[in-house]
Every structure is written in C-alpha cells, then in structure tokens.
Design a protein around this motif. Structure first.
Motif, PDB file in Angstrom:
ATOM      1  N   LEU A  43       0.833  -1.209   0.000  1.00 38.04           N
ATOM      2  CA  LEU A  43       0.000   0.000   0.000  1.00 38.04           C
ATOM      3  C   LEU A  43       0.866   1.258   0.000  1.00 38.04           C
ATOM      4  O   LEU A  43       0.542   2.245  -0.663  1.00 38.04           O
ATOM      5  CB  LEU A  43      -0.916   0.004   1.220  1.00 38.04           C
TER       6      LEU A  43
ATOM      7  N   ASP B 171       0.464   2.565  -3.705  1.00 44.43           N
ATOM      8  CA  ASP B 171      -0.665   3.487  -3.625  1.00 44.43           C
ATOM      9  C   ASP B 171      -0.350   4.765  -2.856  1.00 44.43           C
ATOM     10  O   ASP B 171      -1.216   5.630  -2.732  1.00 44.43           O
ATOM     11  CB  ASP B 171      -1.863   2.786  -2.968  1.00 44.43           C
TER      12      ASP B 171
ATOM     13  N   LEU C  52      -6.828  -1.967   0.752  1.00 48.18           N
ATOM     14  CA  LEU C  52      -6.842  -0.734  -0.035  1.00 48.18           C
ATOM     15  C   LEU C  52      -8.136   0.037   0.206  1.00 48.18           C
ATOM     16  O   LEU C  52      -8.118   1.275   0.305  1.00 48.18           O
ATOM     17  CB  LEU C  52      -6.685  -1.073  -1.518  1.00 48.18           C
TER      18      LEU C  52
ATOM     19  N   THR D  97      -8.320   3.882   1.695  1.00 48.47           N
ATOM     20  CA  THR D  97      -8.673   4.960   0.764  1.00 48.47           C
ATOM     21  C   THR D  97     -10.116   5.432   0.844  1.00 48.47           C
ATOM     22  O   THR D  97     -10.417   6.543   0.413  1.00 48.47           O
ATOM     23  CB  THR D  97      -8.385   4.522  -0.693  1.00 48.47           C
TER      24      THR D  97
END
Length: 392
Positions: A188, A192, A214, A218
C-alpha cells in the motif's frame, strides 16, 4: 526494499510480479514454468483465500508468458498491455453475478481454439472459476483436456475443492497463502502512496486481504465503520438488540450493493443503447428481450454484492471473536482489532474459550448458509442472537 518487507521475508519482486506480494513459492513456480528450461502446463488452477491475489498472480503469469524478453520485464508492450487488460491474446473473464453463464464459457472455448494473433500464447483467465455450474464445467472439460498447443488456461478459485474433480485433475495446482500484514502494508505504501501508519492499520484490519486493505486505506469512513461494527457486536446482550443489529446490517449491505449495481446497470444500458443506435431511449420490440436480460443481470449482480458485503462483515466478526479467544487462551498474539482492545478484554474475561470457539464456528456456519441461499437476514439474525445470549 523496506524493513517491513525484509522482516516478512518477501523481497520486492521485479517487473510484472511487483504486486504479487507474500507469495514467493508460487512466484518461483510460475517463473520456472515460463522459463525455457521449465515445463509449461496448459491448464492451471490458482487457489488461495479471498484477497490473496489470485487474479493478480494470473495476470502476472500471463504477462510473463507473453513478455518479449521472456522474463516478465514489465516494460515491453506485451507486459504492459497484458497487465492493462488490452493484449489481444489474453482473455479475462470475471463476473460480479452469482454464476458464470454457460454462454460465456462456450465463447471462451471458441476463443481457445484460435492461434495467437501477436503473442506466443493464447491465454484465458477465468476469475472466480468456482462460480461455474456443473453444466458449465462440462462445456469447459474438453478444451481443458485437449487444448491447442499454444493455449494456456488459468482458473482462479478459493480452493481446489470448489471445482469439479474432472477439471481440477487436469490442472497444475498453485496455492497462494494469506500475505503477512506487514507485506500488504508495504504494498500500500509503495504502490498506492498510503501513509505508513494508515497502511499498517488498514492491512491489519483486512487480515491480509489486499483489496480490502486498499478499501480501508482509501475509502473515507471505512475503518471507522468497521470499528463501530465491532463495538456493536461486543455490546450485544439481548435477542431484540440482535434482531435490530441484523436488520441494520442487512439494510446497509443492500443499500451499498444497490448503489454499485445500479451504477453498473446504467453503464451497461448506455452501452447497449449506443451499440443499437438508439438515442431517444425507446427500445424497439425486437431488442426488448436483450434489455430484459440486462435487467435480470442487474438483479443477480445486486444479490451477489449483498452476500459479498455481508461476508465481509462476518469475516470482521470472526476476527473480533478470534481476538477474544486469543486473550482467553493467553496466546500473546497481536490483536487484529486494536481499536476495541478494551471491549475485547472485557469479553474475554466474561466468557470462556469453549464458548468463544463455538461462536467462531457459528460465524462460519452463517457464512455457509448465506452462500447456500439462506435468506441473509435470517442467517445474520440467528448468528447475532447466539452471540447476544453468550454475552449476557
């Protein structure tokens, strides 16, 4: 490579394998099969628990097979288009409905007979292959048994037992495991750009489920909603409270599923109308059966999504009860649900290991009931009522 990844013993895999984390043995098996010295089976069964990365691994393997360098470099056009889902010789079937239709598999079988257009292999990936019915397995069997020399099948499922014996016996099995939370958190951060503490908190809450981690990292309010659900679960004391909690949960799951299903249905309808050249919304009689099929697909999609949301809650409930059992048995393991540590300690002191173990089994039973078409509200009510009684 970060300290977290080093501690977990999972090196940062290069190229197309960068996002397949915590699966060293499986990656090595795939790479060996794709190498000139390896033995490439023409049918693969990739199994592993939800969130372990079955589909990601299948796509990475497909990219390696198509790679112009033969290594899965991640840079050549073949690797990039395969990972992006646009390679002409790689077909991916994924369903958000209850089952994969026989017609879809027939189309796949026909595709499997074609020679590759640009690549070295014709690759067919079936995500959620466990959602094929017995009749669908029969359609697939011949192609799995005797595929053309350049065709490679990849079937993804939670376990080998989810597929018909005739299918799994003709596939080479690769089993993925649940990735360590530290490895998921590292992914992550790297992929991301998630902040360190949030990445670790989300990864622990997701219990190794990469997609769910995720989402927690998010989607605003997702982690907070999970904590609130855990508190509600541990505070249940009466049958009435359990019934209300179950109703709230199912209503929330239905609303979440409907929102997503409606959006997908709208996009599919718009695509259908554009392809049919209809710009006024009036569907002629000759096309109304196709429109009804789209509506039926939308209903099946929503049904599956409701089950998926409820299963996610039940997995969270399982993790809370497992934390309680861990404290009762004094295992010394780290809590998954650190935000409700005080409530977990109270529940552990109030109950016994035997009663908590029975509740863990009840959670699994509720999951099986929902998967087996028992009305979700009844299954969840029965589970929460049992938990409430045990916590009085």
């Amino acid at each position: 490579m970060t300290a977290a990844a080093q501690a977990a013993g999972t090196p940062h895999a290069p190229g197309v394998w960068a996002d397949v984390v915590g699966q060293d043995a499986a990656v090595a098996q795939f790479r060996r099969a794709a190498s000139p010295e390896g033995s490439l089976a023409q049918a693969w069964l990739i199994t592993g628990p939800p969130g372990s990365g079955r589909s990601t691994a299948a796509r990475a393997f497909a990219a390696t097979l198509q790679c112009e360098q033969g290594t899965g470099c991640g840079q050549c056009p073949a690797c990039r288009t395969t990972l992006a889902g646009t390679h002409p010789d790689v077909t991916v079937v994924a369903t958000d409905k209850l089952s994969i239709a026989k017609e879809e598999v027939r189309s796949l079988v026909m595709t499997a007979q074609r020679a590759p257009a640009t690549g070295r292999h014709r690759v067919l990936i079936v995500e959620d292959a466990d959602r094929m019915t017995a009749g669908t397995f029969n359609v697939l069997l011949k192609s799995i048994e005797e595929p053309p020399p350049s065709t490679v099948w990849m079937l993804c499922a939670p376990s080998a037992e989810d597929l018909a014996p005739t299918i799994r016996s003709r596939c080479r099995l690769v089993t993925l495991t649940v990735p360590d939370s530290d490895v998921v958190a590292e992914l992550l951060r790297r992929r991301d750009g998630i902040e360190d503490q949030l990445a670790l908190r989300a990864a622990r809450a997701a219990q190794g489920h990469i997609g769910l981690a995720l989402r927690y990292a998010t989607q605003e309010g997702a982690l907070g909603a999970r904590v609130e659900s855990a508190r509600t679960l541990l505070a249940l004391r009466t049958a009435g409270g359990a019934v209300l909690a179950a109703q709230t949960l199912v209503e929330r799951a239905t609303a979440e599923a409907k929102e997503h299903a409606d959006q997908v249905a709208l996009e599919e309808k718009e695509r259908f109308l554009r392809s049919a050249g209809i710009d006024d919304g009036k569907v002629p009689p000759s096309l109304r059966s196709q429109m009804r099929q789209l509506e039926e697909d939308a209903k099946r999609r929503q049904t599956r999504l409701v089950r998926d949301v409820l299963d996610r809650y039940l997995l969270d409930a399982h993790s809370v009860l497992r934390d309680v059992l861990s404290r009762q048995l004094a295992t010394g393991s780290e809590l998954v649900n650190v935000d409700v540590a005080d409530e977990i300690e109270q529940a552990a002191a109030h109950g016994t290991g035997r009663s908590t173990l029975a509740l863990l089994e009840a959670v699994q039973e509720a999951r099986q009931r929902i998967a087996g078409n028992v009305p979700p509200l009844l299954a969840v009510e029965a589970l929460l009522s049992r938990i409430a009684v045990s916590q009085r």
